[in-house]
Design a protein around this motif. Structure first.
Motif, PDB file in Angstrom:
ATOM      1  N   GLY A  28     -30.834 -13.450 -22.956  1.00 25.55           N
ATOM      2  CA  GLY A  28     -31.622 -12.503 -22.175  1.00 25.55           C
ATOM      3  C   GLY A  28     -31.866 -11.182 -22.881  1.00 25.55           C
ATOM      4  N   CYS A 147     -35.083   5.486 -19.479  1.00 27.48           N
ATOM      5  CA  CYS A 147     -36.083   4.969 -18.532  1.00 27.48           C
ATOM      6  C   CYS A 147     -35.384   4.328 -17.345  1.00 27.48           C
ATOM      7  CB  CYS A 147     -36.988   3.959 -19.214  1.00 27.48           C
ATOM      8  SG  CYS A 147     -36.231   2.353 -19.508  1.00 27.48           S
ATOM      9  N   ASN A 148     -34.077   4.334 -17.302  1.00 26.11           N
ATOM     10  CA  ASN A 148     -33.188   3.747 -16.283  1.00 26.11           C
ATOM     11  C   ASN A 148     -32.953   2.251 -16.464  1.00 26.11           C
ATOM     12  OD1 ASN A 148     -34.899   2.115 -14.556  1.00 26.11           O
ATOM     13  ND2 ASN A 148     -35.419   3.881 -13.304  1.00 26.11           N
ATOM     14  N   GLY A 149     -33.561   1.650 -17.488  1.00 20.18           N
ATOM     15  CA  GLY A 149     -33.298   0.244 -17.772  1.00 20.18           C
ATOM     16  C   GLY A 149     -31.848   0.030 -18.179  1.00 20.18           C
ATOM     17  N   PRO A 160     -19.409  -8.702  -9.396  1.00 22.78           N
ATOM     18  CA  PRO A 160     -18.332  -9.695  -9.499  1.00 22.78           C
ATOM     19  C   PRO A 160     -18.444 -10.673 -10.680  1.00 22.78           C
ATOM     20  CG  PRO A 160     -19.131  -9.520  -7.242  1.00 22.78           C
ATOM     21  CD  PRO A 160     -20.085  -8.751  -8.087  1.00 22.78           C
ATOM     22  N   TYR A 161     -19.581 -10.692 -11.375  1.00 21.10           N
ATOM     23  CA  TYR A 161     -19.708 -11.566 -12.546  1.00 21.10           C
ATOM     24  C   TYR A 161     -18.987 -10.971 -13.757  1.00 21.10           C
ATOM     25  CZ  TYR A 161     -23.313 -14.453 -10.339  1.00 21.10           C
ATOM     26  OH  TYR A 161     -23.994 -15.308  -9.516  1.00 21.10           O
TER      27      TYR A 161
ATOM     28  N   GLY B 177     -37.583   1.668 -16.073  1.00 20.43           N
ATOM     29  CA  GLY B 177     -37.011   0.405 -16.554  1.00 20.43           C
ATOM     30  C   GLY B 177     -36.723  -0.622 -15.475  1.00 20.43           C
ATOM     31  N   ASP B 178     -36.338  -0.170 -14.265  1.00 21.01           N
ATOM     32  CA  ASP B 178     -36.005  -1.153 -13.236  1.00 21.01           C
ATOM     33  C   ASP B 178     -37.250  -1.736 -12.580  1.00 21.01           C
ATOM     34  OD1 ASP B 178     -36.590   1.211 -11.971  1.00 21.01           O
ATOM     35  OD2 ASP B 178     -34.848   1.190 -10.638  1.00 21.01           O
ATOM     36  N   SER B 240     -24.451  -6.995  -4.835  1.00 17.08           N
ATOM     37  CA  SER B 240     -24.605  -6.866  -6.287  1.00 17.08           C
ATOM     38  C   SER B 240     -24.465  -8.243  -6.933  1.00 17.08           C
ATOM     39  CB  SER B 240     -23.585  -5.880  -6.860  1.00 17.08           C
ATOM     40  OG  SER B 240     -22.290  -6.430  -6.859  1.00 17.08           O
ATOM     41  N   ARG B 241     -23.722  -9.103  -6.261  1.00 10.03           N
ATOM     42  CA  ARG B 241     -23.551 -10.455  -6.766  1.00 10.03           C
ATOM     43  C   ARG B 241     -24.819 -11.298  -6.552  1.00 10.03           C
ATOM     44  NH1 ARG B 241     -18.822 -14.412  -4.822  1.00 10.03           N
ATOM     45  NH2 ARG B 241     -19.976 -16.339  -4.981  1.00 10.03           N
ATOM     46  N   GLU B 244     -27.305 -10.162  -9.106  1.00 12.17           N
ATOM     47  CA  GLU B 244     -27.008 -10.692 -10.441  1.00 12.17           C
ATOM     48  C   GLU B 244     -27.371 -12.175 -10.542  1.00 12.17           C
ATOM     49  OE1 GLU B 244     -26.043  -9.089 -13.168  1.00 12.17           O
ATOM     50  OE2 GLU B 244     -25.741 -10.868 -14.421  1.00 12.17           O
ATOM     51  N   SER B 245     -27.203 -12.917  -9.441  1.00 10.14           N
ATOM     52  CA  SER B 245     -27.545 -14.348  -9.491  1.00 10.14           C
ATOM     53  C   SER B 245     -29.037 -14.513  -9.780  1.00 10.14           C
ATOM     54  CB  SER B 245     -27.149 -15.047  -8.183  1.00 10.14           C
ATOM     55  OG  SER B 245     -28.060 -14.728  -7.143  1.00 10.14           O
ATOM     56  N   GLN B 248     -29.703 -13.654 -13.489  1.00 10.85           N
ATOM     57  CA  GLN B 248     -29.279 -14.741 -14.376  1.00 10.85           C
ATOM     58  C   GLN B 248     -30.227 -15.926 -14.295  1.00 10.85           C
ATOM     59  OE1 GLN B 248     -25.122 -15.625 -14.412  1.00 10.85           O
ATOM     60  NE2 GLN B 248     -24.619 -13.540 -14.990  1.00 10.85           N
ATOM     61  N   ALA B 251     -33.082 -14.946 -16.432  1.00  8.95           N
ATOM     62  CA  ALA B 251     -32.761 -15.070 -17.864  1.00  8.95           C
ATOM     63  C   ALA B 251     -32.806 -16.539 -18.282  1.00  8.95           C
ATOM     64  CB  ALA B 251     -31.390 -14.468 -18.152  1.00  8.95           C
ATOM     65  N   HIS B 252     -32.328 -17.414 -17.398  1.00  9.81           N
ATOM     66  CA  HIS B 252     -32.293 -18.837 -17.711  1.00  9.81           C
ATOM     67  C   HIS B 252     -33.700 -19.448 -17.732  1.00  9.81           C
ATOM     68  CE1 HIS B 252     -30.478 -22.838 -17.898  1.00  9.81           C
ATOM     69  NE2 HIS B 252     -31.480 -23.206 -17.105  1.00  9.81           N
ATOM     70  N   GLY B 255     -36.128 -16.421 -19.860  1.00 11.35           N
ATOM     71  CA  GLY B 255     -35.615 -15.823 -21.098  1.00 11.35           C
ATOM     72  C   GLY B 255     -35.482 -14.319 -21.042  1.00 11.35           C
ATOM     73  N   THR B 256     -35.647 -13.719 -19.872  1.00 14.13           N
ATOM     74  CA  THR B 256     -35.517 -12.274 -19.741  1.00 14.13           C
ATOM     75  C   THR B 256     -34.983 -11.931 -18.361  1.00 14.13           C
ATOM     76  OG1 THR B 256     -36.795 -10.227 -19.465  1.00 14.13           O
ATOM     77  CG2 THR B 256     -38.019 -12.267 -19.276  1.00 14.13           C
ATOM     78  N   ARG B 257     -34.110 -10.927 -18.297  1.00 14.67           N
ATOM     79  CA  ARG B 257     -33.541 -10.527 -17.009  1.00 14.67           C
ATOM     80  C   ARG B 257     -34.538  -9.685 -16.213  1.00 14.67           C
ATOM     81  NH1 ARG B 257     -27.889 -10.477 -16.355  1.00 14.67           N
ATOM     82  NH2 ARG B 257     -27.848  -8.350 -15.582  1.00 14.67           N
ATOM     83  N   TYR B 258     -35.176  -8.747 -16.892  1.00 12.73           N
ATOM     84  CA  TYR B 258     -36.070  -7.824 -16.180  1.00 12.73           C
ATOM     85  C   TYR B 258     -37.545  -8.023 -16.537  1.00 12.73           C
ATOM     86  CZ  TYR B 258     -32.285  -5.209 -14.019  1.00 12.73           C
ATOM     87  OH  TYR B 258     -31.209  -4.844 -13.233  1.00 12.73           O
ATOM     88  N   ARG B 260     -39.161  -7.881 -19.333  1.00 13.51           N
ATOM     89  CA  ARG B 260     -39.777  -7.109 -20.403  1.00 13.51           C
ATOM     90  C   ARG B 260     -40.452  -8.072 -21.373  1.00 13.51           C
ATOM     91  NH1 ARG B 260     -38.100  -1.542 -21.760  1.00 13.51           N
ATOM     92  NH2 ARG B 260     -36.963  -0.823 -19.950  1.00 13.51           N
ATOM     93  N   ARG B 269     -47.022 -13.901 -21.435  1.00  8.48           N
ATOM     94  CA  ARG B 269     -46.712 -14.425 -22.756  1.00  8.48           C
ATOM     95  C   ARG B 269     -45.969 -15.752 -22.743  1.00  8.48           C
ATOM     96  NH1 ARG B 269     -44.144  -9.783 -26.274  1.00  8.48           N
ATOM     97  NH2 ARG B 269     -43.711 -11.273 -27.923  1.00  8.48           N
TER      98      ARG B 269
END
Lengths: 262, 470
Positions: A28, A147-149, A160-161, B177-178, B240-241, B244-245, B248, B251-252, B255-258, B260, B269
């Motif tokens: 990632g 940028c807060n990223g 928790p991860y 960024g977020d 938050s969990r 994150e799921s 992830q 990402a899976h 190929g990117t979390r956010y 970008r 792309r």
């Protein structure tokens, strides 16, 4: 109600990622790595031309042609992977929590081999802090104009991860409580003074870790007149974590690596 | 055309623009300056009039009459214009600089027996962005709050100038960024709009997946953080969990979390395999069900109700006067949503439900985020179920010259990019971020509350400092 929260929480299986998995993982991050044996001058010229941030450069100073990749500038845009004809691929592992110099990889293009640097010794400050606090590090996060990223991913360290607290590491509210400043950038003109004062308010011994491409090198903001510079242009930096943004796994690796806990 | 269908641009005078804003159906979107190749200055006014974006461009020959007295939403825009383009604005009540932090800056002084000033920031006590807040308090009660922002000002709009258009989204991603994908899509759409290019259906659908995923991630995280701010730590950790799921899964599958590097002018792309589409859909379905269960418990908890209810009320009048956007506006009965009012991309093919609340308090804003998460998950499922086949991007002219603008509904609200391109390079790019519009609303919601509730109220707005400061 509180009881419902607890029941729900207890019923769900643990999602904690084992530390070994985090250390070998830059999934990632989108950042590149190169196959030394597949590199040649023609490919090197193409990837250097494709890089808009001068993270990739060619050099023939020592009588041999070398290609350098500076992770401190790279944002993982992927253009070198597109231009690299298979010689570049998504990195599995990246240097985190190392010196600025150690963020730069070098390849000998004539021999098709990587030029490896010696393993770095732990800094004196890191040794001193480790002898005082062991693993129980207190971190103050400081945003110098990001940028807060990076902040989004630093916040994820507490979920928790990744559960940073399992290592005894805490984020604290005041620089006066901190052993380490985790600083993001680029440092803007308007934040330079505040970052300096935060550093001064932190008691010695103290470590500073620069986070992200902007923190390491000002990244894409390097030419802006509103930007003062990278973090090390304002305060002394002990270790660097690259990425745009670095993933939680990279951040955790970098923090632990600075103290040579891994 | 790929982007917002209802846009109209015209030449005009400042009087025309002010007349437009006078109308009861007009909402100011943005005001900004530009300098053309001959060095002539122009000021551009964009307003939403009956769900149509109207842009009036005015050549600058001297001082301009202030729009702030007609629409208070113009106040910061005109301060920026005055500071960055040196244009005189007559009748503006407050032309103090926003971006350059000089020592002689004067905060409004509240006087009276027992009034104290409480300075906070720019460095805050958490993992958050920098900004300064000057509270005037009596005892615990806030009489007045003046934020001083722009600590993260990075001159981003200026950095766009000279960039090749294909490199523009990468800059847009680092505005906030977020919400990086919303910025990259808005930037790409403005370029597509300028050239009249249509993104292929599959590219549009993948963009929707990213935009709605970004909204889910933001809202789930925000609801958790609100719980954390009232000492309800189990749902804070649990949310938050869930967040994150989703990161992830992204990402899976992508190929990117956010996201970008995903959006480019003309499309996206990277494609999505059928297998990954199914996996992504499952992850979203699981996350939204999990979150809905947690949301019910949160709303049923008396200690949460006690802290959220009637805290930080933003009145409908203030929200309208200051041109508030996004979940903040919709929690105060201002029913605007770019996806619904100015559909773009795949949103033209899909019905977007727009939840709204009237109370304008922290509870309304929390419930708004819960409702919108549900809507986003539904939009993702519908889009995945009928994912169009075909190519994901189309070429854009790399040496063309044109001008255009486009808006998207980012998780924080209406986000607009205006762009001028000359021979394939960006000449001027203006970014109207939702946070820039919503920050001036925050002090009105804080007044009369106790200072200890400020972090909670601030979190319920969840504004981007970097997005505002650029």
């Amino acid at each position: 109600m509180i009881f419902d929260f607890v029941t729900r929480s207890l019923r769900s299986p643990s999602v904690l990622v084992p530390v070994e998995e985090l250390f070998a993982n830059s999934l990632g991050s989108r950042m590149p790595d190169a196959r030394a044996e597949a590199l040649n001058e023609a490919i090197a010229q193409r990837v250097v031309a494709s890089c808009g941030l001068s993270a990739l450069t060619m050099d023939d100073a020592d009588g041999r042609m070398t290609l350098s990749l500076d992770y401190g500038r790279c944002t993982g845009c992927g253009k070198c992977i597109e231009a690299g004809e298979g010689a570049f691929y998504l990195a599995n592992q990246l240097p985190c929590g190392v010196s600025r110099q150690a963020l730069i990889r070098r390849w000998d293009l004539t021999r098709g081999t990587e030029i490896l640097a010696d393993e770095e010794a732990m800094t004196a400050t890191a040794k001193e802090i480790r002898s005082i606090v062991g693993g129980a590090l207190n971190i103050r996060q400081v945003d110098g104009g990001s940028c807060n990223g990076c902040e989004a991913e630093i916040s994820a360290l507490s979920n928790p991860y990744y559960d940073l607290e399992r290592f005894g590491i805490h984020f604290v509210a005041s620089p006066k409580h901190a052993d380490m400043l985790l600083v993001t950038g680029p440092i803007t003109n308007n934040m330079a003074e505040a970052v300096k004062r935060t550093y001064e308010a932190t008691p010695a011994p103290k470590l500073v870790v620069a986070v992200g491409a902007c923190g390491c090198s000002s990244g894409i903001f390097a030419n802006s007149p509103a930007v003062y510079g990278s973090i090390d242009s304002v305060i002394p930096v002990d270790a660097y974590i690259p990425g745009c943004p670095p993933t939680p796994a990279m951040l955790l690796t970098g923090i632990l690596r600075t103290l040579r806990h891994k | 055309m790929t982007t917002n269908l209802t846009t109209r641009s015209a030449e005009g005078t400042a009087e025309n623009a002010l007349m437009l804003l006078h109308g009861s159906n007009a909402r100011l979107v943005t005001i900004f300056g530009s300098v053309d190749t001959s060095g002539a200055k122009r000021v551009h006014y964009i307003a939403d009039v009956n769900r149509e974006y109207r842009c009036i461009s005015v050549p600058v020959t001297g001082a301009l009459p202030s729009a702030t007295l007609i629409s208070p939403a113009a106040a910061w825009h005109e301060r920026e214009l005055h500071e960055q383009y040196g244009i005189e604005i007559t009748g503006h009540p407050d032309l103090r600089p926003l971006f350059s932090h000089t020592a002689d800056y004067r905060f409004l002084q509240v006087q009276g027996v027992g009034v104290c000033e409480l300075p906070v920031g720019p460095v805050h006590a958490g993992i958050i962005e920098p900004g300064h807040f000057r509270f005037s308090i009596v005892g615990d009660s806030v009489l007045h709050l003046e934020p001083r922002l722009f600590y993260t000002h990075k001159g981003t709009e200026k950095l766009f100038e000279g960039a090749a258009i294909m490199n523009a989204p990468a800059l847009a991603e680092s505005v906030s960024g977020d919400n990086c994908f919303a910025h990259a899509v808005a930037c790409s759409q403005s370029i597509e709009n300028a050239f009249g290019i249509s993104v292929p259906p599959r590219g549009r659908a993948i963009r929707l997946l990213g935009l709605e995923l970004e909204r889910m991630i933001a809202h789930i995280g925000d609801v958790g953080a609100l719980c954390g701010d009232v000492g309800c730590s189990v749902p804070a950790a649990y949310n938050s969990r869930i967040k994150e799921s989703l990161l992830q899964a992204s990402a899976h599958c992508f190929g990117t979390r956010y996201w970008r590097g995903m959006a480019i002018p003309g499309g996206v792309r990277r494609d999505l395999s059928a297998e990954n589409a199914r996996k992504f859909g499952n992850a979203v379905a699981h996350a939204v069900a999990d979150f809905a269960g947690m949301a019910r418990i949160i709303l049923d908890t008396p200690s949460v109700q006690n802290r959220f209810e009637e805290t930080g009320i933003l009145s409908n009048k203030i929200a309208r006067d200051l041109g508030a956007v996004g979940p903040v506006a919709r929690s105060s009965s201002v029913r605007i949503d770019v996806r619904h009012d100015h559909p773009y991309g795949h949103y033209r093919k899909i019905t977007v439900e727009v939840p709204h609340f009237s109370q304008g308090d922290v509870l309304a804003r929390a419930r708004m985020r819960m409702e919108e998460t549900r809507v986003s998950a539904r939009l993702i499922q519908e889009t995945i179920n009928e994912l169009a086949a075909g190519i994901i991007s189309t070429p854009v002219p790399l040496d063309g010259s044109a001008e255009g603008f486009s808006a998207v509904e980012s998780p924080r609200g209406e986000l607009l990019y205006w762009i001028r391109i000359h021979n394939g390079r960006v000449m001027r790019c203006h970014i109207k971020s939702p946070s820039f519009q919503n920050w001036p609303c925050l002090p009105f919601a804080v007044e009369g509350n106790i200072s200890a509730d400020f972090p909670l109220i601030n979190k319920s707005f969840n504004l981007s400092y970097s997005g505002c400061d650029r």
